[in-house]
Write an enzyme that holds these catalytic residues in place. Sequence first.
Site, PDB file in Angstrom:
ATOM      1  N   GLY A  11       0.838  -1.208   0.000  1.00 34.65           N
ATOM      2  CA  GLY A  11       0.000   0.000   0.000  1.00 34.65           C
ATOM      3  C   GLY A  11       0.867   1.250   0.000  1.00 34.65           C
ATOM      4  O   GLY A  11       1.842   1.321   0.752  1.00 34.65           O
ATOM      5  N   ARG A  72       0.572  -4.895  -5.137  1.00 37.51           N
ATOM      6  CA  ARG A  72       0.626  -6.114  -4.311  1.00 37.51           C
ATOM      7  C   ARG A  72       0.996  -7.229  -5.291  1.00 37.51           C
ATOM      8  O   ARG A  72       0.405  -7.340  -6.368  1.00 37.51           O
ATOM      9  CB  ARG A  72      -0.733  -6.419  -3.714  1.00 37.51           C
ATOM     10  CG  ARG A  72      -1.311  -5.257  -2.926  1.00 37.51           C
ATOM     11  CD  ARG A  72      -1.374  -5.535  -1.463  1.00 37.51           C
ATOM     12  NE  ARG A  72      -1.949  -4.404  -0.748  1.00 37.51           N
ATOM     13  CZ  ARG A  72      -1.408  -3.866   0.323  1.00 37.51           C
ATOM     14  NH1 ARG A  72      -0.253  -4.328   0.792  1.00 37.51           N
ATOM     15  NH2 ARG A  72      -1.992  -2.875   0.942  1.00 37.51           N
ATOM     16  N   THR A 125       4.430   2.486   5.516  1.00 37.69           N
ATOM     17  CA  THR A 125       3.022   2.059   5.554  1.00 37.69           C
ATOM     18  C   THR A 125       2.283   2.926   6.568  1.00 37.69           C
ATOM     19  O   THR A 125       2.835   3.246   7.627  1.00 37.69           O
ATOM     20  CB  THR A 125       2.852   0.576   5.942  1.00 37.69           C
ATOM     21  OG1 THR A 125       1.478   0.349   6.313  1.00 37.69           O
ATOM     22  CG2 THR A 125       3.712   0.150   7.104  1.00 37.69           C
ATOM     23  N   ASP A 127      -0.032   1.929   8.331  1.00 33.39           N
ATOM     24  CA  ASP A 127      -0.521   1.084   9.430  1.00 33.39           C
ATOM     25  C   ASP A 127       0.342   1.152  10.695  1.00 33.39           C
ATOM     26  O   ASP A 127      -0.123   0.824  11.777  1.00 33.39           O
ATOM     27  CB  ASP A 127      -0.581  -0.388   8.983  1.00 33.39           C
ATOM     28  CG  ASP A 127      -1.525  -0.590   7.806  1.00 33.39           C
ATOM     29  OD1 ASP A 127      -2.462   0.210   7.672  1.00 33.39           O
ATOM     30  OD2 ASP A 127      -1.304  -1.534   7.025  1.00 33.39           O
ATOM     31  N   ASP A 129       2.626  -0.866  11.535  1.00 32.42           N
ATOM     32  CA  ASP A 129       2.619  -2.219  12.098  1.00 32.42           C
ATOM     33  C   ASP A 129       3.937  -2.951  11.848  1.00 32.42           C
ATOM     34  O   ASP A 129       4.016  -4.166  11.996  1.00 32.42           O
ATOM     35  CB  ASP A 129       1.450  -3.028  11.497  1.00 32.42           C
ATOM     36  CG  ASP A 129       1.550  -3.140   9.973  1.00 32.42           C
ATOM     37  OD1 ASP A 129       2.361  -2.428   9.361  1.00 32.42           O
ATOM     38  OD2 ASP A 129       0.812  -3.959   9.397  1.00 32.42           O
ATOM     39  N   ARG A 171      -4.869  -2.523   8.992  1.00 33.15           N
ATOM     40  CA  ARG A 171      -4.761  -3.974   8.795  1.00 33.15           C
ATOM     41  C   ARG A 171      -5.031  -4.660  10.126  1.00 33.15           C
ATOM     42  O   ARG A 171      -6.139  -4.559  10.624  1.00 33.15           O
ATOM     43  CB  ARG A 171      -3.388  -4.328   8.234  1.00 33.15           C
ATOM     44  CG  ARG A 171      -3.462  -5.411   7.217  1.00 33.15           C
ATOM     45  CD  ARG A 171      -2.262  -5.491   6.325  1.00 33.15           C
ATOM     46  NE  ARG A 171      -1.020  -5.245   6.993  1.00 33.15           N
ATOM     47  CZ  ARG A 171       0.057  -6.008   6.867  1.00 33.15           C
ATOM     48  NH1 ARG A 171       0.019  -7.090   6.123  1.00 33.15           N
ATOM     49  NH2 ARG A 171       1.178  -5.691   7.469  1.00 33.15           N
TER      50      ARG A 171
HETATM   51  O1  F6P Z   1      -1.258  -1.507   4.436  1.00 28.76           O
HETATM   52  C1  F6P Z   1      -1.936  -0.345   4.123  1.00 28.76           C
HETATM   53  C2  F6P Z   1      -3.384  -0.638   3.904  1.00 28.76           C
HETATM   54  O2  F6P Z   1      -4.021   0.558   3.513  1.00 28.76           O
HETATM   55  C3  F6P Z   1      -4.124  -1.277   5.079  1.00 28.76           C
HETATM   56  O3  F6P Z   1      -4.478  -0.340   6.042  1.00 28.76           O
HETATM   57  C4  F6P Z   1      -5.277  -1.939   4.382  1.00 28.76           C
HETATM   58  O4  F6P Z   1      -5.759  -3.040   5.124  1.00 28.76           O
HETATM   59  C5  F6P Z   1      -4.667  -2.392   3.095  1.00 28.76           C
HETATM   60  O5  F6P Z   1      -3.554  -1.558   2.852  1.00 28.76           O
HETATM   61  C6  F6P Z   1      -5.567  -2.311   1.881  1.00 28.76           C
HETATM   62  O6  F6P Z   1      -4.897  -2.903   0.839  1.00 28.76           O
HETATM   63  P1  F6P Z   1      -5.234  -2.760  -0.691  1.00 28.76           P
HETATM   64  O7  F6P Z   1      -4.691  -1.458  -1.164  1.00 28.76           O
HETATM   65  O8  F6P Z   1      -4.530  -3.910  -1.316  1.00 28.76           O
HETATM   66  O9  F6P Z   1      -6.724  -2.830  -0.815  1.00 28.76           O
END
Ligand code: F6P
Length: 319
Positions: A11, A72, A125, A127, A129, A171
């Site tokens: 992300g 991703r 990120t 998050d 995390d 997340r």
């Molecule tokens: O890791 C960042 C994040 O925005 C999380 O908070 C969320 O769960 C995830 O990415 C969403 O992922 P994607 O962009 O693949 O939908």
Amino acid sequence: IKIIGILTSGGDAPGMNAAIRAVTHTALNKGLNVIGIQDGFLGLFKNRMIQLQKSNVSNIINRGGTLLGSARFPEFSQKDIRLTSIKNLYQRKIDALIIIGGDGSYIGAKYLTNMGLPCIGIPGTIDNDVAGTDYSIGYFTALETIVEAIDRLQDTSASHKRISIVEIMGRYCGDLTLAASIAGGCEFIILPEITYTKENLLIDIKKSIKNGKNHAVIAITEHLYDVKKLARYIQEKTKRETRATTLGYIQRGGTPVVYDRILASRMGSYAVKLLLEGYQGRCVGIINEVLVHHDINNALKYMKKPFKSDWLVTAKNLY
Ligand code: F6P
């Protein structure tokens, strides 16, 4: 080391551009060449690369998103895909790679280091995390965005005497939710790190209504409940109008705040310095404002992001 590659993965997070700029400037100033790999590990596999000069990264320190693009790409766990990717790197004579992203990106960095290509990971990120660092790039900007949204929800909840549920990203980490709840004055908090059922929540809401409270904002980390269903449940049981708001991807965009720009600039420069000193398979962190680096394997396997239980105590004292 003569040529380094850089990619952003997972992300996107505000401040990633500041990190790309810092890596590029620092490396060029040390006489190295810099290649930007587009679209994360997917672009590495597909051989999407561009030469980076200072002109490519001018006027980006203040821009959200990532100039290089991100993706991703779970397929990177497949060996044949990694072999093609590493071949692409060697074809461009890239000697080392800086990878900006979260846990998933660190796993990619670990794979490549184990295959003989020195990598350094930078935590990027919203998050927050990632183990081994107090803060990751993007967290503080997302926090500002979320708190601004909560302020707005507080206005309308108070005006209509409603209960509002606000779903926050993270997340499986409650850092954003917890910090935003304190700063936004939320009445109730539901986090992945603690057990707090909807039945517990209901008891607490009913108590607060009894005490004369006529509106409330409930902050909840994503993936815990279907917030629309939760809103219906609360409305049914309390007879108070209840609405759910999912902040969604708005949280990931926007101009990086000053702290994220500085953090990204420091971490980017530091990552280049580590590569020049011969380090590999390391990830950068900031602990008590000091830059540190850890073995990526250890960070992934053994280091856990501590839960800020004292923050939760503070938040509850403020209910
Ligand atoms: O890791 C960042 C994040 O925005 C999380 O908070 C969320 O769960 C995830 O990415 C969403 O992922 P994607 O962009 O693949 O939908």
